[in-house]
Design a protein around this motif. Structure first.
Motif, PDB file in Angstrom:
ATOM      1  N   LEU A  34       0.831  -1.208   0.000  1.00 24.47           N
ATOM      2  CA  LEU A  34       0.000   0.000   0.000  1.00 24.47           C
ATOM      3  C   LEU A  34       0.863   1.254   0.000  1.00 24.47           C
ATOM      4  N   SER A  35       1.897   1.235   0.790  1.00 24.14           N
ATOM      5  CA  SER A  35       2.811   2.381   0.858  1.00 24.14           C
ATOM      6  C   SER A  35       3.431   2.637  -0.510  1.00 24.14           C
ATOM      7  N   GLU A  36       3.830   1.572  -1.169  1.00 28.06           N
ATOM      8  CA  GLU A  36       4.434   1.685  -2.494  1.00 28.06           C
ATOM      9  C   GLU A  36       3.421   2.209  -3.523  1.00 28.06           C
ATOM     10  N   LEU A  37       2.210   1.651  -3.519  1.00 32.38           N
ATOM     11  CA  LEU A  37       1.191   2.039  -4.493  1.00 32.38           C
ATOM     12  C   LEU A  37       0.703   3.474  -4.310  1.00 32.38           C
ATOM     13  N   THR A  38       0.602   3.917  -3.059  1.00 36.71           N
ATOM     14  CA  THR A  38       0.039   5.231  -2.771  1.00 36.71           C
ATOM     15  C   THR A  38       1.100   6.321  -2.628  1.00 36.71           C
ATOM     16  N   ASN A  39       2.363   5.923  -2.623  1.00 32.71           N
ATOM     17  CA  ASN A  39       3.452   6.884  -2.408  1.00 32.71           C
ATOM     18  C   ASN A  39       3.330   7.578  -1.060  1.00 32.71           C
ATOM     19  N   MET A  40       2.889   6.831  -0.063  1.00 29.60           N
ATOM     20  CA  MET A  40       2.757   7.379   1.293  1.00 29.60           C
ATOM     21  C   MET A  40       3.685   6.613   2.222  1.00 29.60           C
ATOM     22  N   PRO A  41       4.193   7.289   3.245  1.00 28.93           N
ATOM     23  CA  PRO A  41       5.016   6.581   4.235  1.00 28.93           C
ATOM     24  C   PRO A  41       4.205   5.495   4.941  1.00 28.93           C
ATOM     25  N   LYS A  42       4.889   4.429   5.331  1.00 29.01           N
ATOM     26  CA  LYS A  42       4.217   3.296   5.978  1.00 29.01           C
ATOM     27  C   LYS A  42       3.443   3.705   7.226  1.00 29.01           C
ATOM     28  N   HIS A  43       3.984   4.643   8.019  1.00 25.32           N
ATOM     29  CA  HIS A  43       3.296   5.021   9.255  1.00 25.32           C
ATOM     30  C   HIS A  43       1.956   5.710   8.952  1.00 25.32           C
ATOM     31  N   LYS A  44       1.880   6.444   7.843  1.00 27.82           N
ATOM     32  CA  LYS A  44       0.617   7.095   7.480  1.00 27.82           C
ATOM     33  C   LYS A  44      -0.373   6.069   6.942  1.00 27.82           C
ATOM     34  N   LEU A  49      -5.180   2.726   7.786  1.00 26.96           N
ATOM     35  CA  LEU A  49      -5.780   1.392   7.919  1.00 26.96           C
ATOM     36  C   LEU A  49      -6.476   1.233   9.263  1.00 26.96           C
ATOM     37  N   ARG A  50      -5.854   1.749  10.313  1.00 29.32           N
ATOM     38  CA  ARG A  50      -6.455   1.658  11.644  1.00 29.32           C
ATOM     39  C   ARG A  50      -7.779   2.424  11.695  1.00 29.32           C
ATOM     40  N   VAL A  51      -7.792   3.632  11.137  1.00 24.05           N
ATOM     41  CA  VAL A  51      -9.014   4.445  11.116  1.00 24.05           C
ATOM     42  C   VAL A  51     -10.099   3.750  10.295  1.00 24.05           C
ATOM     43  N   LEU A  52      -9.724   3.216   9.128  1.00 28.54           N
ATOM     44  CA  LEU A  52     -10.693   2.527   8.275  1.00 28.54           C
ATOM     45  C   LEU A  52     -11.229   1.262   8.948  1.00 28.54           C
ATOM     46  N   GLU A  53     -10.374   0.575   9.691  1.00 24.19           N
ATOM     47  CA  GLU A  53     -10.827  -0.608  10.430  1.00 24.19           C
ATOM     48  C   GLU A  53     -11.795  -0.212  11.549  1.00 24.19           C
ATOM     49  N   GLN A  54     -11.460   0.821  12.289  1.00 23.81           N
ATOM     50  CA  GLN A  54     -12.332   1.285  13.369  1.00 23.81           C
ATOM     51  C   GLN A  54     -13.667   1.798  12.835  1.00 23.81           C
ATOM     52  N   SER A  55     -13.669   2.254  11.580  1.00 24.89           N
ATOM     53  CA  SER A  55     -14.894   2.743  10.952  1.00 24.89           C
ATOM     54  C   SER A  55     -15.712   1.614  10.334  1.00 24.89           C
ATOM     55  N   GLY A  56     -15.204   0.399  10.397  1.00 20.68           N
ATOM     56  CA  GLY A  56     -15.931  -0.747   9.869  1.00 20.68           C
ATOM     57  C   GLY A  56     -15.851  -0.885   8.357  1.00 20.68           C
ATOM     58  N   ILE A  57     -14.844  -0.269   7.746  1.00 22.37           N
ATOM     59  CA  ILE A  57     -14.725  -0.304   6.285  1.00 22.37           C
ATOM     60  C   ILE A  57     -13.789  -1.413   5.824  1.00 22.37           C
ATOM     61  N   ILE A  58     -12.706  -1.611   6.534  1.00 19.89           N
ATOM     62  CA  ILE A  58     -11.782  -2.686   6.169  1.00 19.89           C
ATOM     63  C   ILE A  58     -11.607  -3.613   7.355  1.00 19.89           C
ATOM     64  N   GLU A  59     -11.014  -4.773   7.057  1.00 16.52           N
ATOM     65  CA  GLU A  59     -10.632  -5.677   8.125  1.00 16.52           C
ATOM     66  C   GLU A  59      -9.302  -6.317   7.773  1.00 16.52           C
ATOM     67  N   PRO A  60      -8.497  -6.586   8.784  1.00 12.32           N
ATOM     68  CA  PRO A  60      -7.220  -7.235   8.523  1.00 12.32           C
ATOM     69  C   PRO A  60      -7.426  -8.743   8.339  1.00 12.32           C
ATOM     70  N   THR A  61      -6.633  -9.327   7.478  1.00 13.72           N
ATOM     71  CA  THR A  61      -6.609 -10.778   7.338  1.00 13.72           C
ATOM     72  C   THR A  61      -5.150 -11.200   7.378  1.00 13.72           C
ATOM     73  N   GLN A  62      -4.916 -12.479   7.390  1.00  7.06           N
ATOM     74  CA  GLN A  62      -3.522 -12.938   7.419  1.00  7.06           C
ATOM     75  C   GLN A  62      -2.791 -12.606   6.124  1.00  7.06           C
ATOM     76  N   HIS A  63      -3.545 -12.308   5.067  1.00  6.11           N
ATOM     77  CA  HIS A  63      -2.938 -11.985   3.779  1.00  6.11           C
ATOM     78  C   HIS A  63      -2.885 -10.479   3.509  1.00  6.11           C
ATOM     79  N   GLY A  64      -3.493  -9.676   4.374  1.00  5.56           N
ATOM     80  CA  GLY A  64      -3.501  -8.229   4.207  1.00  5.56           C
ATOM     81  C   GLY A  64      -4.895  -7.667   4.398  1.00  5.56           C
ATOM     82  N   ALA A  65      -5.016  -6.367   4.221  1.00  2.00           N
ATOM     83  CA  ALA A  65      -6.291  -5.677   4.426  1.00  2.00           C
ATOM     84  C   ALA A  65      -7.255  -5.989   3.280  1.00  2.00           C
TER      85      ALA A  65
END
Length: 97
Positions: A34-44, A49-65
């Protein structure tokens, strides 16, 4: 000034939406890719991802978001319409200033 904080918050929202769209197109996907695709630092990306997860939009899996099944993306569009109405009202108030 008065609108600087709102501007910063909207820039963060834009970042969250870009991360969400990248997840939609490439799921499952991890932070490094994601960092590579979006040209954003990993911490951002991690924060978005944390905000989107807390908002019920994404969920983590063992293979990624992934987009969460049943995520209400229409709510984002409804919120955006309300923000547009507020901005229009602010513009009207500022016309005579």
């Amino acid at each position: 000034m008065v609108l600087k904080k709102a501007k910063r918050e909207l820039e963060i929202v834009l970042r969250h939406i870009r991360v969400m769209k990248a997840v939609m197109k490439n799921q499952p996907i991890g932070i490094f890719k994601l960092s590579e695709l979006t040209n954003m630092p990993k911490h951002k990306v991690r924060y978005s991802l944390r905000v989107l997860e807390q908002s019920g939009i994404i969920e983590p899996t063992q293979h990624g978001a992934v987009i969460k099944e049943g995520a209400n993306l229409n709510e984002l569009k409804e919120d955006l319409e309300e923000i547009k109405r507020l901005i229009k009202t602010i513009e009207e108030e500022l016309k005579d200033v």
